[in-house]
Design a protein around this motif. Structure first.
Motif, PDB file in Angstrom:
ATOM      1  N   ASP A   1      53.332  41.045  44.882  1.00  0.00           N
ATOM      2  CA  ASP A   1      52.672  40.618  46.119  1.00  0.00           C
ATOM      3  C   ASP A   1      51.276  41.253  46.078  1.00  0.00           C
ATOM      4  N   VAL A   2      50.332  40.520  45.521  1.00  0.00           N
ATOM      5  CA  VAL A   2      49.020  41.078  45.200  1.00  0.00           C
ATOM      6  C   VAL A   2      48.080  40.951  46.399  1.00  0.00           C
ATOM      7  N   ALA A   3      47.427  42.065  46.766  1.00  0.00           N
ATOM      8  CA  ALA A   3      46.487  42.043  47.891  1.00  0.00           C
ATOM      9  C   ALA A   3      45.042  42.038  47.419  1.00  0.00           C
ATOM     10  N   ASN A   4      44.848  42.213  46.111  1.00  0.00           N
ATOM     11  CA  ASN A   4      43.498  42.184  45.541  1.00  0.00           C
ATOM     12  C   ASN A   4      43.672  42.015  44.032  1.00  0.00           C
ATOM     13  N   TYR A   5      43.159  40.896  43.506  1.00  0.00           N
ATOM     14  CA  TYR A   5      43.391  40.606  42.084  1.00  0.00           C
ATOM     15  C   TYR A   5      42.516  41.422  41.147  1.00  0.00           C
ATOM     16  N   ILE A   6      41.491  42.067  41.695  1.00  0.00           N
ATOM     17  CA  ILE A   6      40.555  42.742  40.789  1.00  0.00           C
ATOM     18  C   ILE A   6      40.434  44.233  41.103  1.00  0.00           C
ATOM     19  N   GLY A   7      41.558  44.869  41.278  1.00  0.00           N
ATOM     20  CA  GLY A   7      41.558  46.313  41.494  1.00  0.00           C
ATOM     21  C   GLY A   7      42.855  46.889  40.973  1.00  0.00           C
TER      22      GLY A   7
ATOM     23  N   ARG B   1      38.732  36.138  34.525  1.00  0.00           N
ATOM     24  CA  ARG B   1      37.510  36.512  33.787  1.00  0.00           C
ATOM     25  C   ARG B   1      37.149  37.980  34.004  1.00  0.00           C
ATOM     26  N   PHE B   2      37.391  38.461  35.206  1.00  0.00           N
ATOM     27  CA  PHE B   2      37.112  39.863  35.511  1.00  0.00           C
ATOM     28  C   PHE B   2      37.815  40.775  34.499  1.00  0.00           C
ATOM     29  N   TRP B   3      39.101  40.491  34.263  1.00  0.00           N
ATOM     30  CA  TRP B   3      39.872  41.355  33.350  1.00  0.00           C
ATOM     31  C   TRP B   3      39.550  41.048  31.895  1.00  0.00           C
ATOM     32  N   LEU B   4      39.321  39.787  31.585  1.00  0.00           N
ATOM     33  CA  LEU B   4      38.991  39.436  30.200  1.00  0.00           C
ATOM     34  C   LEU B   4      37.671  40.096  29.796  1.00  0.00           C
ATOM     35  N   GLN B   5      36.704  40.090  30.713  1.00  0.00           N
ATOM     36  CA  GLN B   5      35.429  40.750  30.426  1.00  0.00           C
ATOM     37  C   GLN B   5      35.606  42.248  30.212  1.00  0.00           C
TER      38      GLN B   5
END
Ligand code: GLC
Ligand code: CA
Length: 535
Positions: A65-71, A188-192
């Motif tokens: 249950d993700v509340a923020n995909y980039i943290g 892309r955030f994680w791939l980068q």
């Protein structure tokens, strides 16, 4: 090896981060714990780790249950910790795969908070909102996998939203291009940052019927099974529009070179293989779960291997899974001795294997006392004997108080027998299942017949499963005894070879001529000299 992507010959290792290694004595595993255990993974010999969700989350479904995909959730650490993990893993030759959860968010994700705030909010259409029926009832008969209706009424705007899992996990609307692009941006955030790919959660769920038609009744429903199986998920999963989504996701990762997409898909094999995509432009590996629930008989297993091999699209690379954080552990299901046969099977079949953490030391399904149940699925459906906590208990590193997992009481109980079954003990025992895993992985790496060779079935009946793996002049014969009695496989005398590995770890180098003798629950890998004679 030219032209072969890294994941063809890789062994993948699934880490359930809450249970791998705790470093700050809160009883829950963390990123620093994974970093500390990288040398262990190198020693075991795996090539890639898949880490279950580590993103900010209220943990209603333990990170799904993700509340923020980039943290990164503070429970697990920080973004800088993650960068260290990635750099250290890469320095150790390990790839890192993250868990992408695109089907639903947490109900605390700002997108959903906005979406539910008013009917004309710009994010309203990011989720699936519907009016109730004339009598105010649910919009249709769709059921949640975690029990009850999949529709939750939200009084603030007097509409229902759809959730395939918990009501704290509202489903995103994958027909909305903005949603797609938001998730692609997160990828892309994680791939980068350098991650090597993703395991994509419940991929076959993303698109739902645009007319919201009722699902049909399942005539084969077994009383006592999960209640959502009372209906066939015709209109809620595996919709035709998935083809387009697959191609888009693939385009995203392909812009970063050789990155890997694995799909979590529970479908019959003929539908599963559709997720390789048109012209193989879907996920590289649609997880093959056929071994997870298969009755443990040589005949059944032989048949499912052949069905899977036959269903693969041309050029589609196979893969095999024996366990994961949702299913009972293999050693619990088939017993510790047969788990060694299972290990040999997993690591000698054609295709990329995924090992679930702890299976390499023979961890079993741990009984969880009622007051320690944490799994929301089990809490919602207490009558169902399918709780997932028993396969999520902490890794057993040594025989100290909390098994070397933590300095504090772990979030789930440890197995009673962890003092017997732990990494430290098995490391010093030359015949342990851990040593078997290491040797199988090493053998696999050193033999092109195992890495890339063809699969040729020989026999699958009674207690015996026999197959060849062949590549050019290299021929290996795998013989597995699923029974507790001794077994003999007879070949013409011209079959000569050398025993490379026994699951009992004691017959290496033995000469083989014609007859292969197997002890109770023993498996062997034999290098066959010259041509392969057939009966
Ligand atoms: C997947 C996960 C499972 C989770 C569910 C909902 O099946 O593996 O753990 O509960 O998706 O996200
Ligand atoms: Ca911790």
């Amino acid at each position: 090896m030219p032209d072969v992507p890294w994941w063809n010959s890789a062994v993948i290792y699934e880490i359930y981060p809450r249970s791998f290694q705790d470093t700050n004595a809160d009883g829950v595993g963390d990123l620093r714990g994974i970093i500390a255990r990288l040398p262990y993974l190198v020693e075991l010999g795996v090539d890639a780790i898949w880490i279950c969700p580590i993103f900010p989350s209220p943990m209603a479904d333990f990170g799904y249950d993700v509340a923020n995909y980039i943290g990164i959730d503070p429970l697990f650490g920080t973004l800088p910790d993650f960068d260290v993990l990635l750099a250290e893993a890469h320095r150790s030759g390990l790839k890192v795969l993250l868990d992408l959860v695109p089907n639903h968010t947490s109900d605390r994700h700002p997108w959903f908070v906005q979406s539910r705030s008013s009917r004309d909010n710009a994010k309203r259409d990011w989720y699936l909102w519907r009016d109730g029926g004339a009598d105010g009832a649910e919009p249709n008969n769709w059921l949640s996998q975690f029990g009850g209706s999949a529709w939750e009424f939200d009084p603030h705007t007097a509409q229902y939203y759809y959730h395939a899992f918990l009501k704290q996990q509202p489903d995103l609307n994958w027909r909305n291009p903005q949603v797609r692009h938001a998730i692609y941006d997160a990828m892309r955030f994680w791939l980068q940052r350098g991650v090597d790919g993703f395991r994509v959660d419940v991929l076959w769920h993303l698109i739902k019927d645009d007319q919201f038609r009722d699902n049909p009744v399942n005539p084969g429903f077994a009383v006592g099974g999960p209640p959502h199986e009372a209906l066939l998920p015709l209109y809620t999963t595996d919709r035709p529009e998935m083809a387009e989504v697959l191609a888009q996701m693939r385009d995203v990762v392909d812009q970063f070179g050789e990155r890997l997409l694995i799909g979590e898909i529970y479908l019959p094999v003929e539908r599963l293989v559709a997720y390789y995509g048109r012209d193989l432009r879907g996920v590289h590996l649609p997880f093959n779960f056929s071994l997870l629930g298969a009755p443990w008989h040589a005949g059944t297993i032989g048949k499912l291997i052949q069905e899977y091999e036959a269903a693969l699209p041309k050029g589609g690379w196979p893969n095999w899974v024996l366990g994961n954080h949702d299913r009972p552990r293999i050693a619990g299901r088939v017993g510790r001795k047969q788990a060694r046969i299972a290990a040999m099977l997993l690591l000698t079949l054609r295709g990329t294997p995924t090992i679930y953490f702890g299976d390499e030391i023979g961890m079993t399904q741990v009984p969880i006392p009622p007051d320690r149940v944490r799994d929301p699925f089990q809490k919602n459906l207490p009558g169902i004997k399918m709780g997932r906590d028993g396969s999520r208990t902490p890794m057993q590193w040594d025989d100290s108080r909390y098994a070397g997992f933590s300095e504090a009481e772990p979030w789930l109980p440890l197995a009673d027998d962890f003092r017997q079954y732990n990494v430290a003990k098995q490391r010093s025992d030359p015949t342990s299942i851990y040593q078997l895993y290491r040797q199988l992985i090493a053998l696999r790496r050193s033999r092109s017949a195992l890495l890339r060779g063809s699969y040729r079935p020989i026999h699958a009946d009674g207690d015996l499963l026999l197959f060849f793996r062949e590549q050019g002049p290299e021929r290996l014969l795998v013989a597995l005894n699923f029974g507790t009695g001794a077994a003999v496989a007879k070949f013409p005398d011209e079959l000569v070879g050398t025993l490379l590995l026994s699951s009992h770890l004691d017959r290496q180098g033995e000469d083989v001529r014609g007859t292969i003798k197997l002890r109770s629950e023993e498996g062997v890998v034999i290098e066959v000299a010259g041509k392969t004679p057939m009966r």
